[in-house]
Design a protein around this motif. Structure first.
Motif, short mmCIF file in Angstrom:
data_model
loop_
_atom_site.label_atom_id
_atom_site.label_comp_id
_atom_site.label_asym_id
_atom_site.label_seq_id
_atom_site.Cartn_x
_atom_site.Cartn_y
_atom_site.Cartn_z
N GLN A 72 -106.01 -0.87 -105.99
CA GLN A 72 -104.98 -0.47 -107.39
C GLN A 72 -104.16 0.41 -106.73
N TRP A 93 -105.31 -5.21 -112.57
CA TRP A 93 -105.67 -6.28 -112.83
C TRP A 93 -106.57 -6.27 -113.67
N LEU A 97 -113.39 -7.21 -112.04
CA LEU A 97 -113.29 -7.39 -110.67
C LEU A 97 -113.89 -8.77 -110.39
N TRP A 110 -109.81 -14.51 -107.38
CA TRP A 110 -109.70 -14.15 -109.18
C TRP A 110 -108.05 -13.19 -108.35
N LYS A 111 -107.03 -13.34 -108.21
CA LYS A 111 -106.32 -12.55 -107.92
C LYS A 111 -104.93 -13.45 -108.68
N ALA A 114 -103.26 -13.67 -111.58
CA ALA A 114 -102.28 -12.83 -112.27
C ALA A 114 -100.92 -12.41 -111.00
#
Length: 183
Positions: A72, A93, A97, A110-111, A114
Motif C-alpha cells: 500500500q 484495500w 487482506l 482478492w484484488k 477492487a
C-alpha cells in the motif's frame, strides 16, 4: 479509492514477484545498496532484489502507474525513491487482506474486484504474479472496456519481454471517452 484523472490507461502494479523476484537475484540486476537504510526496511529479505532500472522502464510506458500491492502506501515510502518514481496513487484495500490469494468460493484473486472498481471504466493493465484465468474471465465479464491481466513469473520478476508486451498493448489501447471528448 479515487482513480487518477486522465486519458491514459492505468497500470496496476504489484510489488512482490514483479518488482521483487522470489527466485535468485538475476545476475544482470543492479541491486539497491541497503547501507544506511532504516533497520525495519533493511531487514526485508527481498528488498535488495529490487532492480532500480525498473523505475525508468515503468516511467517510459504510456500509462498512469498505480500501486496495487499489499505494501500500500509503504510502496511510496520505501520503493518509489529507490526506483526514481514520484509518489504514485495507491489502491487502498477496503477489506481485510486475504494474503493467501484467492476467494475460496470462486477462485477470484482478492484484488480483482477492487481493481475493476478503481478503474471505473478506464482501460487498464494489471501486472501481478498471482493472476489466474478466473481473474481474466471475471474482468472480461465485469469491466466495460479493454484490460490486460499480465502475469509475471515471480521467480524472475519483470523482464524485457514483459515490458515489450506491456508497451505494445498500451500503444494499441483505445483512447478513453475523456480523450475522445478532449479531441
Amino acid at each position: 479509492m479515487t482513480a487518477p484523472t486522465g486519458r491514459r490507461p492505468l497500470l496496476f502494479l504489484d510489488v512482490d514477484g514483479p518488482l521483487i523476484p522470489f527466485g535468485r537475484t538475476p545476475p544482470e540486476y543492479t541491486t539497491y545498496d541497503m547501507t544506511g537504510v532504516a533497520p525495519d526496511v533493511a531487514d526485508h529479505p527481498f528488498l535488495p532484489r529490487l532492480d532500480p532500472a525498473h523505475g525508468g522502464m515503468l516511467s517510459a510506458l504510456a500509462c498512469d502507474l498505480v500501486w496495487a500491492t499489499a505494501w500500500q502506501h509503504e510502496a511510496n515510502t520505501y520503493l518509489a525513491p529507490r526506483l526514481g518514481l514520484p509518489e504514485l496513487p495507491v489502491v487502498e484495500w477496503l477489506e481485510e487482506l486475504d494474503l493467501d490469494g484467492h476467494d475460496e468460493r470462486t477462485g477470484l484473486h482478492w484484488k480483482t474486484r477492487a481493481l475493476v472498481a478503481y478503474a471505473a471504466g478506464r482501460p487498464f493493465v494489471w501486472v501481478d504474479d498471482e493472476i489466474t484465468g478466473t481473474d481474466t474471465a471475471w474482468v472480461a465479464a465485469h469491466h466495460g472496456t479493454h484490460a490486460l491481466l499480465h502475469r509475471v513469473d515471480s521467480r524472475e520478476g519483470l523482464s524485457p519481454a514483459d515490458y515489450a508486451e506491456l508497451a505494445a498493448w498500451l500503444r494499441d489501447a483505445p483512447a478513453t471517452e475523456a480523450a475522445d471528448e478532449c479531441g
